[in-house]
Design a protein around this motif. Structure first.
Motif, short mmCIF file in Angstrom:
data_model
loop_
_atom_site.label_atom_id
_atom_site.label_comp_id
_atom_site.label_asym_id
_atom_site.label_seq_id
_atom_site.Cartn_x
_atom_site.Cartn_y
_atom_site.Cartn_z
N ILE A 39 11.52 -4.72 11.39
CA ILE A 39 11.57 -6.11 10.62
C ILE A 39 10.45 -6.32 10.09
CG2 ILE A 39 11.75 -8.38 11.07
CD1 ILE A 39 12.94 -7.89 13.96
N TYR A 40 10.90 -6.50 8.56
CA TYR A 40 9.59 -6.74 7.69
C TYR A 40 9.04 -8.07 7.80
CZ TYR A 40 7.34 -7.01 3.09
OH TYR A 40 6.47 -7.20 1.93
N ASP A 41 7.67 -7.94 7.82
CA ASP A 41 6.84 -8.99 8.18
C ASP A 41 6.00 -9.43 6.90
OD1 ASP A 41 5.91 -10.85 10.24
OD2 ASP A 41 4.12 -9.52 10.58
N GLY A 42 6.10 -8.71 5.95
CA GLY A 42 5.28 -9.39 4.65
C GLY A 42 4.16 -8.29 4.13
N TYR A 43 3.67 -8.80 2.98
CA TYR A 43 2.67 -7.87 2.27
C TYR A 43 1.17 -8.59 2.41
CZ TYR A 43 0.19 -5.87 -1.36
OH TYR A 43 -0.61 -5.22 -2.22
N ASP A 44 0.28 -7.72 2.48
CA ASP A 44 -0.95 -8.37 2.56
C ASP A 44 -1.67 -7.35 1.60
OD1 ASP A 44 -4.09 -7.95 4.23
OD2 ASP A 44 -3.35 -10.11 3.92
N MET A 45 -2.57 -8.01 0.71
CA MET A 45 -3.27 -6.92 -0.16
C MET A 45 -4.22 -5.87 0.49
SD MET A 45 -4.23 -9.48 -3.38
CE MET A 45 -5.73 -8.35 -3.82
N ALA A 64 5.26 -3.44 17.81
CA ALA A 64 3.86 -3.34 17.18
C ALA A 64 4.10 -3.38 15.68
CB ALA A 64 3.20 -2.11 17.72
N THR A 65 2.97 -3.98 15.25
CA THR A 65 2.93 -4.09 13.74
C THR A 65 2.45 -2.78 13.13
OG1 THR A 65 2.59 -6.45 13.84
CG2 THR A 65 2.14 -5.37 11.67
N VAL A 66 3.28 -2.13 12.12
CA VAL A 66 2.77 -1.11 11.52
C VAL A 66 2.49 -1.35 9.97
CG1 VAL A 66 3.47 1.55 10.94
CG2 VAL A 66 4.02 0.64 13.29
N TYR A 67 1.30 -0.90 9.74
CA TYR A 67 1.02 -1.18 8.07
C TYR A 67 0.92 0.09 7.24
CZ TYR A 67 -0.84 -5.59 9.85
OH TYR A 67 -0.96 -7.01 10.47
N PHE A 68 1.79 -0.29 6.20
CA PHE A 68 1.98 0.93 5.25
C PHE A 68 0.95 0.55 4.10
CE2 PHE A 68 5.73 0.61 7.76
CZ PHE A 68 6.05 2.04 8.30
N ALA A 69 0.27 1.53 3.78
CA ALA A 69 -0.72 1.18 2.49
C ALA A 69 -0.07 1.85 1.60
CB ALA A 69 -1.98 2.00 2.91
N GLU A 70 0.92 3.01 1.66
CA GLU A 70 1.39 3.67 0.44
C GLU A 70 3.08 3.35 0.68
OE1 GLU A 70 0.12 7.29 -0.81
OE2 GLU A 70 -1.31 7.23 0.94
N VAL A 71 3.96 3.20 -0.82
CA VAL A 71 5.06 3.28 -0.44
C VAL A 71 5.42 4.19 -1.87
CG1 VAL A 71 7.31 1.94 -1.01
CG2 VAL A 71 5.20 0.85 0.52
N ASP A 72 6.57 5.01 -1.58
CA ASP A 72 7.12 5.72 -2.51
C ASP A 72 7.59 5.14 -3.86
OD1 ASP A 72 9.31 7.91 -3.73
OD2 ASP A 72 7.65 8.90 -3.09
N ALA A 73 7.24 5.46 -5.12
CA ALA A 73 7.67 4.62 -6.34
C ALA A 73 8.99 4.47 -6.47
CB ALA A 73 7.24 5.40 -7.57
N SER A 74 9.90 5.52 -5.83
CA SER A 74 11.34 4.95 -6.03
C SER A 74 11.82 4.07 -4.91
CB SER A 74 12.25 6.37 -5.52
OG SER A 74 11.71 6.97 -4.24
N VAL A 75 11.02 3.77 -3.99
CA VAL A 75 11.49 2.69 -2.92
C VAL A 75 11.18 1.50 -3.62
CG1 VAL A 75 11.06 1.51 -0.66
CG2 VAL A 75 11.09 4.29 -0.84
N LEU A 76 9.87 1.35 -4.35
CA LEU A 76 9.48 0.23 -4.78
C LEU A 76 10.34 -0.35 -6.18
CD1 LEU A 76 5.62 0.30 -4.91
CD2 LEU A 76 7.00 -0.99 -3.44
N LYS A 77 11.16 0.61 -6.83
CA LYS A 77 11.88 0.52 -8.03
C LYS A 77 13.17 -0.19 -7.39
CE LYS A 77 10.71 3.92 -11.25
NZ LYS A 77 11.02 5.19 -11.81
#
Length: 123
Positions: A39-45, A64-77
Motif C-alpha cells: 500500500i502506497y504510503d507517500g513520498y518523503d524527500m 513494515a514500511t519499505v522506502y524506495f530511494a530509486e524508481v526506474d524512469a519508465s515507472v515514473l513516466k
C-alpha cells in the motif's frame, strides 16, 4: 643494505594494499529481484517512496514500511508517485534489493541494502 631491505618491504606493503583495495571495489554486489503487494504510503524527500509491505500476507504483524530511494524512469513516466491521490492505494511492486558493503572508519564491514522499484502495477 638495511635501506634496500626497508625500501623493498615498504614497496611490497604498498602493492599489497593497493591490490586489496582494488579487490574490495571489484566485488560484485548482490542484487535480488522481489515482487510483492503493498500500500502506497507517500513520498518523503529524505527517505523516498514509502510502501507498507507484509512479509506474510495472512499476518498483519509482519507489515513494515519499505522506502524506495530509486524508481526506474519508465515507472515514473507511467505513475506520478508524488501525487497524494495514490496514497492508500494497493500496488504490485517489483523491485531490486541491492546489498553492498562499506568499511567504516574503524575497519568494520557494514552491510547495507538499497531498494529500487523497477515495475509498478496498480491493483
Amino acid at each position: 643494505m638495511n635501506t634496500k631491505i626497508m625500501t623493498v618491504f615498504v614497496l611490497m606493503v604498498m602493492v599489497l594494499s593497493v591490490n586489496a583495495i582494488s579487490m574490495t571495489k571489484d566485488k560484485p554486489q548482490d542484487i535480488t529481484t522481489v515482487t510483492s503487494q503493498g500500500i502506497y504510503d507517500g513520498y518523503d524527500m529524505d527517505d523516498g517512496y514509502a510502501f507498507l509491505i507484509r512479509e506474510d500476507e495472512k499476518d498483519e504483524d509482519t507489515e513494515a514500511t519499505v522506502y524506495f530511494a530509486e524508481v526506474d524512469a519508465s515507472v515514473l513516466k507511467m505513475t506520478n508517485l508524488k501525487s497524494k491521490d495514490l496514497m492508500g492505494k494497493r500496488f504490485e511492486i517489483t523491485y531490486e534489493v541491492t546489498e553492498y558493503e562499506e568499511i567504516d572508519e574503524n575497519g568494520y564491514t557494514e552491510i547495507y541494502e538499497s531498494y529500487k522499484i523497477i515495475k509498478l502495477k496498480k491493483l
